[in-house]
Design an enzyme around this catalytic site. Structure first.
Site, PDB file in Angstrom:
ATOM      1  N   ASP A 179      -5.789   1.823  -4.037  1.00 45.67           N
ATOM      2  CA  ASP A 179      -7.037   1.385  -3.337  1.00 45.67           C
ATOM      3  C   ASP A 179      -7.877   2.735  -2.556  1.00 45.67           C
ATOM      4  OD1 ASP A 179      -5.160   1.177  -1.106  1.00 45.67           O
ATOM      5  OD2 ASP A 179      -5.810  -0.567  -0.629  1.00 45.67           O
ATOM      6  N   SER A 207       0.844  -1.188  -0.022  1.00 46.24           N
ATOM      7  CA  SER A 207      -0.004  -0.017   0.092  1.00 46.24           C
ATOM      8  C   SER A 207       0.864   1.249   0.067  1.00 46.24           C
ATOM      9  CB  SER A 207      -0.890   0.005   1.188  1.00 46.24           C
ATOM     10  OG  SER A 207      -1.867   1.156   0.983  1.00 46.24           O
ATOM     11  N   ASP A 261      -3.031   6.209  -3.855  1.00 48.60           N
ATOM     12  CA  ASP A 261      -1.521   5.599  -3.491  1.00 48.60           C
ATOM     13  C   ASP A 261      -1.082   4.401  -4.549  1.00 48.60           C
ATOM     14  OD1 ASP A 261      -3.503   3.933  -3.079  1.00 48.60           O
ATOM     15  OD2 ASP A 261      -3.111   3.377  -0.735  1.00 48.60           O
TER      16      ASP A 261
END
Length: 640
Positions: free
Chosen positions: A330, A173, A326
C-alpha cells in the site's frame, strides 16, 4: 499480574488444548513471569484499524516451536490473549460476522453477507486467512479467499468488484517480522469508519472465547478461492492510470529498478510494467515471498536502508529510477538519479507533489479538465501533508480537500462523491471513462490523493492507498521527464520555481512505558492550555485544537475529533503536534515555504531559498525540543 492470571484461567477453561497447556506450563515452570504478563495482561483489543500484535513471543516455548528449527518460523503462533493467534482471529471474525448479520437485518438485505479475505506473506498469514474463512462460513457468510498473497489495494478492489459486504486483510504492513494484523474493510472497499467502526469494535470485544457453535449446514456459507480473475480485472483498471502512453514510448531508454521487499507487490507490478512497455529489472534477492524479510532491517520503503539492494542494482545497471513497495503494497518509496549522477531518495511529500502536478497538468492538456469543469476536480491530502499540493490545486482551479491522517478518510470522501451520482448503484460496473464522465457532470472528479507517509492514489476504483498504482503513476512521471530530457529532480525544481519552495521536517520525541504515556498526555495538554505565543520571533497567528474545536473542511464536512494541534505562524510556517496511535512517541510535523512574489524563481534564487528554509526548519525543530523539555520540567516542579 492479576489480570494476566485471570486471562490465563479463562483461556485454558474456554479452549483447553495441549498447545495452550504446555506453553503456559513451560513459562510458569521457568519462572518467565514478565513473558506471561506480556502475553496475558490484557485481551488484544479490536480498534478502529482492527487488530495488530505479535505472532511469536519474546520467548518461544518448545510447544510453539514444534518441529521448526531455531532459525525458522515457529510451528504455532504465540499462546496468549494479547497476541495475534487463532484465539484472536476467531474472536475478530465472529464479531465482524455478527455485525454484518445485524447490518443486513437493519438494511433489509435478505442474502447472506459476503466476505473477501486476502493476506500478505507474513508469518501465519495464510493460516489466519484460512481460519477466518472457516469461522465466517460456519457463521453464515459466503467467503472469497485469495489462494496466495495479495496486496491491500487489490483486496479493496475485490470487495467492490465482488459486491462484498466486507473484506479482511491479514497484514501488519511494514512492522517487524514477528507482528501480524487483521484490517477490516466495509462494502465500499475502504477501511471502516463510523458508524461501522464502533459497531464492529463492540461486537468483537464482547466475545471472550474462540469457541463457537457452527450454524446448521444449510445455513452456512460457501468458501470460494479467487485469484487470477480478480488480478486481471484489477490490472485492466490499473492500466487506465496511464494518462499519456506516448511518453512511455518516447522514453524507451528509461531504466527502472523495482523491489517488492519480499512482499505482494511483484504479483501485480511485474506484469503491469511489462504490459505497459517499461524497461525494468526486479531485485532478484527480494523477488520472492518471505515473512522473515531477511535482506532488510525493516521492510519499510520510507527508510533508505530498505532500498539499499535496489540502489546497488540501479548503480550497476545505470538505472534512472528505483521504486519499492512494502509487504502489503500500500506504500511506495522511490529514489532517482539526480543531475549530479547520484541516486537520491525522495520524501513522501515530494513524490506526492510530483504525481499531483503531473496528473493535474496532463488532464488539462488532454482536455479532460478545463476552465469550465475545473471546479469539479479535487485533490485530497491529509492536514500533515505538504501544502505544495494545495498550491497546485489552487493554481489550476481545483479544490484541495484536507482530511485527518488515515486513508480511510480519503476513502470516505470518494464514497461521498460516488453517492452524489444518479443511479450510483451500477457505478462498479462502469468503465473508467464512463465514471469519469459521470463524476465531472454530477459530482467530484478525484484527480489525486495522498499522505506524507508514502501512500498515494490516482483513481477511485481502489479505496485505500495503492502501491501498485503508485509505481505505475511514478514511472509515467519518470518517463515524462526522460522524454523531455530532464531528470526527476530537475522536474521537481521546475515545480518549486513556479509554485514556490515547500519543505517539511518530521520529528518525534519517544517516551516509553506508562510513565512515558503520561508525559505525552501532559505535553499535549500543555500545548492546548498554554500554546506558545511566538516561535523564533514569528507570532502564532492561529491555533486549531482538533480534539475540542469544531472544524469543517472546505466542503463543509465535519472533521472527526482527534488529539492533534496545529499552529500557524505569521510568516506562514506551520506546526502540527499529535501523539502516535501505534508507538510510544509524540510526533511533530514542521512546514515552511517561500513563494515567488512574481514570475518564477531562477536556479540561483531557488538554491539559496532551499538552504534558508532547511536551516529554518532545523532551528525550529531544535526550538521545539527545548520547549518540550521546558514544559515537562515546569510540570514536574508544579507537581512536586
Amino acid at each position: 499480574m492479576e489480570s494476566a492470571a485471570k486471562n490465563i484461567h479463562a483461556l485454558l477453561e474456554a479452549a483447553p488444548s495441549a498447545l495452550y497447556l504446555q506453553s503456559v506450563g513451560e513459562l510458569v515452570e521457568g519462572g518467565k513471569w514478565a513473558e506471561l504478563n506480556d502475553r496475558f495482561y490484557r485481551t488484544l483489543s479490536f480498534g478502529t484499524g482492527g487488530l495488530r500484535g505479535r505472532t511469536s513471543g519474546k520467548i518461544v516455548t518448545t510447544a510453539e516451536r514444534g518441529n521448526a528449527r531455531e532459525n525458522e518460523r515457529p510451528e504455532f503462533p504465540c499462546v496468549g490473549t494479547n497476541a495475534m493467534n487463532f484465539f484472536n482471529i476467531s474472536r475478530a471474525t465472529q464479531g465482524l460476522v455478527a455485525y454484518l448479520h445485524d447490518w443486513n437485518r437493519s438494511s433489509k438485505i435478505s442474502t447472506k453477507p459476503k466476505f473477501v479475505i486476502a493476506y500478505d506473506p507474513r508469518f501465519f498469514s495464510k493460516e489466519f486467512a484460512e481460519l477466518a474463512a472457516k469461522v465466517a462460513s460456519e457463521n453464515g457468510c459466503d467467503t472469497y479467499v485469495f489462494g496466495s498473497p495479495r496486496s491491500v489495494p487489490e483486496l479493496s478492489f475485490a470487495v467492490r468488484y465482488l459486491r462484498a459486504s466486507a473484506g479482511v486483510m491479514i497484514t501488519a504492513s511494514h512492522n517487524p517480522p514477528y507482528d501480524n494484523g487483521y484490517k477490516v474493510y466495509f462494502s465500499d472497499g475502504a477501511q471502516v469508519i463510523e458508524p461501522h467502526a464502533n459497531g464492529i469494535i463492540s461486537k468483537v470485544n464482547a466475545i471472550a472465547s474462540e469457541a463457537y457453535t457452527p450454524l446448521p449446514k444449510d445455513r452456512q456459507g460457501k468458501i470460494e478461492m479467487i485469484g487470477t480473475d480478480i488480478d486481471e480485472a484489477y490490472m485492466r483498471r490499473l492500466g487506465t492510470l496511464v494518462l499519456d502512453p506516448t511518453v512511455i514510448r518516447e522514453a524507451k531508454s528509461l531504466k527502472i529498478v523495482y523491489t517488492p521487499l519480499h512482499g505482494t507487490g511483484g504479483v501485480i507490478i511485474r506484469p503491469m510494467l511489462k504490459r505497459l512497455g517499461f524497461n525494468f529489472e526486479v531485485v532478484p534477492e527480494q523477488d520472492h515471498f518471505d515473512g522473515r524479510f531477511p535482506t532488510v532491517k525493516s521492510p519499510n520503503p520510507e527508510n533508505a536502508e530498505a532500498l539499499t539492494m535496489a540502489i546497488d542494482l540501479a548503480k550497476k545497471e545505470d538505472a534512472d529510477v528505483v521504486v519499492a513497495t512494502d509487504p502489503d503494497c500500500d506504500r511506495m518509496g522511490a529514489a532517482l538519479r539526480a543531475t549530479d549522477g547520484k541516486l537520491k531518495l525522495l520524501t513522501g511529500n515530494q513524490i506526492g507533489s510530483l504525481l499531483a502536478w503531473y496528473r493535474t497538468r496532463t488532464l488539462f492538456e488532454k482536455g479532460v479538465l478545463n476552465k469550465q469543469n475545473a471546479s469539479r476536480g479535487v485533490i485530497i491530502k491529509t492536514f500533515v501533508t505538504t501544502d505544495l499540493q494545495k498550491a497546485i490545486a489552487e493554481h489550476y482551479g481545483l479544490r484541495c480537500v484536507e482530511t485527518l491522517t488515515g486513508f480511510k478518510y480519503i476513502g470516505a470522501k470518494l464514497g461521498k462523491y460516488e453517492r452524489a451520482i444518479p443511479a450510483y448503484q451500477n457505478y462498479v460496473d462502469l468503465s473508467e471513462e464512463e465514471t469519469r464522465k459521470l463524476r465531472l457532470e454530477h459530482s467530484s472528479f478525484y484527480v489525486f490523493g495522498g499522505e506524507e507517509s508514502y501512500g498515494y492514489s490516482g483513481a477511485d476504483f481502489v479505496r485505500d492507498k495503492d502501491g501498485n498504482g503508485a509505481v505505475i503513476m511514478f514511472c509515467e512521471v519518470a518517463a515524462y521527464a526522460k522524454a523531455h530530457g530532464n531528470t526527476i529532480d530537475e522536474l521537481l525544481d521546475d515545480i518549486y520555481s513556479e509554485f514556490g519552495y515547500f519543505a517539511e521536517k518530521n520529528g518525534s520525541l519517544v517516551f516509553e512505558g506508562a510513565e512515558g504515556a503520561t508525559k505525552i498526555a501532559r505535553l499535549i495538554k500543555s500545548y492546548a492550555t498554554d500554546p506558545f505565543p511566538e516561535v523564533l520571533g514569528s507570532k502564532v497567528k492561529s491555533v486549531r485544537n482538533f480534539e475540542t474545536d469544531k472544524i469543517e473542511d472546505i466542503e463543509s464536512d465535519k472533521i472527526p475529533k482527534e488529539k492533534m494541534l496545529m499552529f500557524e505562524l505569521e510568516d506562514g510556517t506551520r506546526i502540527a503536534v499529535r501523539p502516535s496511535g501505534t508507538e510510544p512517541k509524540i510526533k511533530y510535523y514542521l512546514f515552511a515555504h517561500c513563494r515567488p512574489e512574481k514570475g518564477k524563481f531562477d536556479s540561483v534564487e531557488l538554491n539559496q531559498i532551499k538552504t534558508e528554509v532547511k536551516e529554518k526548519l532545523d532551528r525550529l525543530w531544535d526550538w521545539l525540543q527545548e520547549d518540550a523539555e521546558s514544559r515537562l520540567r515546569e510540570d514536574n516542579q508544579q507537581r512536586s
